[in-house]
Design an enzyme around this catalytic site. Sequence first.
Site: not given
Ligand code: BDR
Length: 313
Positions: A242
């Site tokens: 992500h």
């Molecule tokens: C987001 O949530 C966190 O778990 C990750 O770091 C990312 O920023 C993804 O949904």
Amino acid sequence: MTRAIIIDTDPGQDDAVAILLALAANDALDVRGIVAVAGNVPLSLTQANARRLVDSAGRADVPVYAGCARPMVQPLRTAEYVHGQSGINGYDWPDPVAPLQDLHGVDFIIESLLAADDKEITLCALGPLTNIAMALVKVPECARGIREIVMMGGGFFTGGNTTPAAEFNILVDPHAAHVVFESGLPLTLMPLDVTHQALVTKERIAPFAAMNTRCGDACAGMFGFFNRFDSEKYGAEGAPLHDPCVIAYLLEPSLFSGKNIPVKIDIAPGLTLGMTVMDWWGVTDDAANCMVMNKIDADGYFALLTKMIGRLP
Ligand code: BDR
Ligand code: CA
């Protein structure tokens, strides 16, 4: 000329890789500071993890601040079930050496923006939007110094990853997200719709392990850790990567494409709390407030990451 950025983050393995990517790109990005927020794990851990990353990259010149320890309204919810107890499980991290700055992270954001030229600083938001919203609420005129806020969060066609409707970063602090999305500032969003096209497959991990460097090993180890949970959850060949999308967008915007559309945050208690409601098809007369990406050149993204992390010790 380099682009001035502040990274607001809750490391998190994917935050960690994003931070390393930004620190590696010192010919393109001037990282003015890293501000930790509570999210994937509590603030005491996210700030320590941010300092570990600065240490690993050999970038003691980048100051690390602690911001808010909880969301604006709700109690904190964390995600150790994804990221492990430390948030950056998967590598044997030494204790941090880089100091934690005394100044509160929200005040660092405010002071940096007030001292900046108009539209000088890009805020890179990799976690819940608490610190950024607090800065805008505390000293609204600091908005003058913001060039753009580039965020990872939300999802629309993919649905949510934490509830059926909501993505983690937005769900943890929907009220902060509401403040940011209603701010009128230039916003760019990397939602799950993009990040679920960027999967950390075994073939994409191998070059990191082959670097035989501290940062290459750290990335390969962290990828291996969070792949276990997400591959099973999504039935995919790897986890979505992500947060580095935010930094990759600054370095190579042509890797991404999307649409400038109206986005609203659902802050009403109930089934869809934290949903990023996107008018993708233009069915309302609402004004567009956010550039929402929905496509990524995933091979180009991993090629960029591999090249840049390969620069680090
Ligand atoms: C987001 O949530 C966190 O778990 C990750 O770091 C990312 O920023 C993804 O949904
Ligand atoms: Ca994050």
